[in-house]
Enzyme design. Sequence first.
Site, short mmCIF file in Angstrom:
data_model
loop_
_atom_site.label_atom_id
_atom_site.label_comp_id
_atom_site.label_asym_id
_atom_site.label_seq_id
_atom_site.Cartn_x
_atom_site.Cartn_y
_atom_site.Cartn_z
N ASN A 272 -12.29 -1.37 -0.80
CA ASN A 272 -11.56 -1.94 0.33
C ASN A 272 -12.24 -1.54 1.62
OD1 ASN A 272 -9.04 -2.88 1.88
ND2 ASN A 272 -9.24 -0.74 2.52
N GLU A 273 -12.45 -2.49 2.49
CA GLU A 273 -13.07 -2.21 3.79
C GLU A 273 -14.21 -1.20 3.62
OE1 GLU A 273 -10.13 -1.62 6.93
OE2 GLU A 273 -9.45 -3.69 6.68
N TYR B 217 -6.60 -9.31 11.48
CA TYR B 217 -5.25 -9.02 12.00
C TYR B 217 -5.06 -9.65 13.37
CZ TYR B 217 -4.28 -5.63 8.30
OH TYR B 217 -4.03 -5.04 7.09
N GLU C 202 -6.05 -9.30 3.65
CA GLU C 202 -5.24 -8.60 4.66
C GLU C 202 -5.19 -9.48 5.90
OE1 GLU C 202 -5.88 -4.41 5.52
OE2 GLU C 202 -6.46 -4.03 3.43
N GLU D 292 0.84 -1.20 0.00
CA GLU D 292 0.00 0.00 0.00
C GLU D 292 0.87 1.25 0.00
OE1 GLU D 292 -2.75 0.08 3.29
OE2 GLU D 292 -3.83 1.81 2.48
N GLN E 216 2.14 -6.19 5.45
CA GLN E 216 2.35 -5.81 4.07
C GLN E 216 3.78 -6.14 3.64
OE1 GLN E 216 1.10 -1.83 3.07
NE2 GLN E 216 -0.84 -2.00 4.17
O1 AHR Z 1 -2.94 -2.62 6.22
C1 AHR Z 1 -3.19 -1.40 6.82
C2 AHR Z 1 -4.66 -1.02 6.76
O2 AHR Z 1 -5.41 -1.95 7.47
C3 AHR Z 1 -5.29 -1.02 5.39
O3 AHR Z 1 -5.08 0.15 4.69
C4 AHR Z 1 -6.75 -1.19 5.70
O4 AHR Z 1 -7.45 -1.84 4.67
C5 AHR Z 1 -6.74 -1.98 6.99
O5 AHR Z 1 -7.58 -1.43 7.93
#
Ligand code: AHR
Length: 520
Positions: A199-200, A266, A324, A52, A373
């Site tokens: 995205n999201e 995450y 992600e 990103e 990432q």
């Molecule tokens: O990976 C960092 C951020 O985490 C991304 O931009 C977003 O999609 C997520 O909340």
Amino acid sequence: MRHYAVSLTALGLLAFGWSAAASAATPVTQVTVDTTKPGAPISRQIFGQFAEHLGTGIYGGIWVGKDSPIPNTRGIRNDVVAALKAIKVPNVRWPGGCFADEYDWRDGIGPRDQRPVRKNNWWGDAPETNQFGTHEFMDFIDQIGSEAYISVNVGSSSPKDMREWVEYMTSPGTDTLANERRKNGRDAPWKVAFWGIGNESWGCGGKMRPEYYADEYRRFQAFFHKSDTNQGLKIASGANAEHYEWTDTLMKVAGGDMDGISLHYYTLPTGDWNSSKGAATGFGTDQWVSTFSRTLKMEEIISKHEAIMDKYDPQKRVGLFVDEWGTWYDVEKGTNPGFLYQKNTLRDAVVAAANFNIFHHHVDRVKMTSIAQTINVLQAMILTDKDKIELTPTYYAFKMYVPFQDATALPLTFTAPQYSAGGNTIPAFNASAALGKDGHVYIGIANMDPVDNIVLSVDVSGLKVTKVGGQVLTADKMDAANLPGVKAAVAPVDYKGGKIKGNQLTLDIPSKSVVVVQLN
Ligand code: AHR
């Protein structure tokens, strides 16, 4: 604290367990791999990446410009390209993330000295110089031999903008957009393998409700045409972690119009987004165990989204794209909080392997993932320091698992001990097995026990094992890390813990390690 526990597993999944007092000797854990019942292919896309416009993920990490003293090819770092080629990166998701839903693709084409500078509102208000745009990204993809996963702007843009970007990139014709691409230096159309539609969208991508986004998804996807020469897969913006209603609504309203739906999850050691997420280094056993307790939740989260998808798509046509995932810690002291820069240790490598093993158990639905990432951001493969790079422990986990790319999953069952600390209990290890394209059987093991080795007694049905080799990644300390510009201390070495006696294969797996065993 080690418990002697019984956990019946199918394909390596923890199904149930009980625990009793620990015994002094290392208990032997029975593992069965059945080569006579091959499962689904493990798509190489499961080992994908996410890059990103965030912090130094792109600028400094990939792009240094062609006049930089750092060796580069057309502005892209040679050291980074060589390192990524070695882990056979199958896809890179770009340009975001949250960044994608404010990105105007037109800012990133044409002469670089005429490109506008914008404010990166999501990530530290950093100036976005647009020096790295569509042409530079596709050059990067070509240089590392990967495939493009383009995330298009739904939140603040229109289907018209998206359609023009699609045509600019992929039209083979003589239309104005294709000719503009040619004028900017690229004659042949590019192939884009994956298109992410937003995205999201429930959060930074527009704060939409699932019903609203489902309709938006249908509207945007309608502007990909059957006549398009490039038929990339269309991926809907999916749920955050346990937001099952999102997947349900999306599948109900738009499932027939998508090739995949994404999922973001995450791993935060504390599980707390609002105060300390946990430190990347200098943590104790309690936080080691809480990290694994949380990362292993991926298993339950995937299973529950799968069950919803099965309801609407029993043929499993629509893929679940975990685009992600990874660890998210407090940023390194003294760094910009908006840059999400964190160190990477042995723990991250074991987290990566534990997640690979989970993904391998779901390959009939999980068709692709992208770790967050690639460089200098969150759970990175590479950390850069000016002209130096560090290949992280996570990088080496990806490297060790390369034989699983496009391999065939094999059923694996085992009985796992458990480990407890700080109020959390985790299985001491998880594992997956596959028949590689090279004809070897591979077993990947993540030993999450921070203290003890495990001894596995492996029964491989359908294979007379004559040789055992492979690689092991471990270190003395849970937070052992590598450093930029010096030989990696946390790197795989030949695995010597395997023994064959008659028909019996025994594997001694060190504590806190990643092991990939190759069987002949
Ligand atoms: O990976 C960092 C951020 O985490 C991304 O931009 C977003 O999609 C997520 O909340």
